[in-house]
Design an enzyme around this catalytic site. Structure first.
Site, mmCIF file in Angstrom:
data_model
loop_
_atom_site.group_PDB
_atom_site.id
_atom_site.type_symbol
_atom_site.label_atom_id
_atom_site.label_comp_id
_atom_site.label_asym_id
_atom_site.label_seq_id
_atom_site.Cartn_x
_atom_site.Cartn_y
_atom_site.Cartn_z
ATOM 1 C CG LEU A 73 -2.089 -1.041 1.132
ATOM 2 C CD1 LEU A 73 -2.991 -0.928 2.343
ATOM 3 C CD2 LEU A 73 -2.892 -0.920 -0.157
ATOM 4 C CG ASN B 69 6.462 -3.602 -0.398
ATOM 5 O OD1 ASN B 69 5.539 -3.704 0.392
ATOM 6 N ND2 ASN B 69 6.268 -3.564 -1.706
ATOM 7 C CG ASN C 210 10.334 -10.758 -8.419
ATOM 8 O OD1 ASN C 210 10.660 -11.895 -8.755
ATOM 9 N ND2 ASN C 210 10.965 -10.098 -7.449
ATOM 10 C CG ASP D 91 2.085 -10.338 -5.259
ATOM 11 O OD1 ASP D 91 2.344 -9.930 -4.111
ATOM 12 O OD2 ASP D 91 2.967 -10.574 -6.099
ATOM 13 N N GLY E 211 5.645 -5.665 -10.720
ATOM 14 C CA GLY E 211 4.469 -5.501 -9.888
ATOM 15 C C GLY E 211 3.216 -5.153 -10.653
#
Length: 418
Positions: free
Chosen positions: A65, A96, A279, A306, A325
């Site tokens: 987010l 992350n 990924n 994801d 992503g």
């Protein structure tokens, strides 16, 4: 607050009302009554929707987010609203961010920023300090503050002994360790699945072997140490087979698959469109079918969007330079419902992943807390730009066929509809 949901088909195989059409009366966030017909009163908020189905609220085990640090990609407020409108009442949020979520205070920040939202946020703490793979982070302190698992998002732990120590240490507080399935030495600087398409397109390949070696290593370590291991976003035929054998041995291993790996293959790369740069990478049709089979057979425990928003400056560039992503919350249900039957995938959004991550699944029964997703499984359409609710636009599903529509959720005594 009193909410009356009318004529809803209940899809909850743990409930006595499974597949029955009922009225559901919710008072102050609790299911007060379930019956064939409940008389409407003036103070009720009445919900009547076409072909309405309800299930236990969905859980996504891997959501990014942005906030703190990458608010231009997504922020917590909008991201959680997107999740709610996409049918998710609970999301596990990856570490992350900037700074990386690797301490008690970082976890508490996320929890405080998500207070009183319909969709509940469950932090995943980094397994190592700053996700650098050198020293373990404050695992116990983070769990006491609300972290539900520990892993360095999309980053493998290369140090074998460090993974061994993590699995041993986490047992002291029943912690769940995540290990991203990629061996960097084998993967090298690859950016696409190693195969016919990468060769034709001149893209450096990532062999499936990179995933297999890492999974096998982790399973050997798990067999030695004991504990609990979750392997996120597996992508290959062999990975499904390896994990199946490990489960037969009685190892406490679980795994997830991303929606885009169930739906897409590396054939999509022929336009060099960076929306398809992921990924792990998109794999072959054979792998995609094996993942579908893994879901149907129960080897795969969780399905995740994801969801990983990437701003346009880092995504709409040359394929080799683009960040990995995709966003996936908004499209998850429509894509899955086009691939699988409800009974095949709804459990992998509800009771199974919640069990993996130690969360309570609120069965749709009188007296229980109302934690409900509302949807229509029949509508067929196409996913377009207008369906994107996220701040970022990196969806690989633009113009893909979907089936069904999410109406919203009732959770934490809040009704959120699109």
């Amino acid at each position: 607050m009193s909410t009356l949901i009318k004529n809803a088909t209940i899809f909850d195989n743990s409930s006595q009302y499974h597949l029955q059409k009922k009225d559901i009366l919710i008072i102050d966030g609790q299911i007060h009554k379930i019956a064939e017909t409940i008389k409407t009163e003036d103070h009720f908020k009445v919900i009547e929707l076409d072909n309405l189905h309800v299930s236990c609220g969905w859980f996504d085990s891997s959501v990014s987010l942005g906030e703190p640090g990458y608010e231009e990609r997504e922020n917590l407020e909008n991201g959680l609203l997107v999740a709610a409108k996409s049918g998710f009442t609970k999301v596990a949020v990856n570490p992350n961010t900037n700074p990386i979520v690797d301490s008690k205070s970082d976890v508490e920040y996320l929890k405080s920023k998500s207070f009183n939202t319909a969709t509940s946020l469950y932090p995943i703490g980094a397994l190592t300090q700053q996700s650098k793979g050198i020293e373990l982070a404050e695992l116990y302190d983070m769990q006491k503050s609300g972290a539900i698992a520990f892993g360095d998002y999309n980053l493998p732990i290369e140090n074998d002994n460090l993974m061994k120590v993590a699995l041993l240490y986490a047992q002291n507080f029943d912690g769940l360790v995540l290990s991203f399935p990629k061996n960097n030495k084998i993967a090298g600087v690859g950016i696409a699945n190693e195969g016919i398409n990468s060769t034709k397109l001149g893209l450096k390949g990532i062999p499936a072997l990179a995933e297999h070696i890492q999974i096998v290593r982790d399973l050997f370590l798990l067999e030695y140490t004991g504990g609990k291991l979750h392997i996120p976003t597996i992508t290959t035929t062999k990975s499904v087979e390896i994990i199946k054998e490990a489960k037969k041995k009685g190892l406490q291993v679980t795994c997830s698959v991303a929606v885009h790996h169930l739906a897409l293959t590396d054939d999509e790369l022929h336009g060099f469109d960076s929306r398809f740069k992921t990924n792990p990478p998109l794999r072959s049709e054979k792998d995609r079918k094996a993942l579908i089979k893994g879901v149907k057979s129960g080897i795969i425990d969780c399905i995740t969007s994801d969801h990983n928003p990437i701003d346009i400056e880092n995504k709409k560039v040359e394929f080799s330079q683009a960040e990995d992503g995709v966003i996936g919350l908004e499209s998850a249900f429509g894509i899955l419902n086009n691939l699988l039957e409800l009974e095949e995938f709804i459990p992998l959004l509800t009771n199974k992943p919640k069990t993996v991550f130690g969360l309570v699944d609120n069965v749709i029964e009188e007296g229980n807390k109302a934690d409900i997703t509302l949807f229509n499984p029949k509508i067929e359409s196409k996913f377009t730009q207008e369906h994107i609710l996220s701040t970022s636009n990196n969806s690989p599903f633009i113009n893909k066929k979907t089936k069904g529509e999410v109406y919203g959720v009732f959770a934490n005594n809040q009704l959120i509809l699109k």
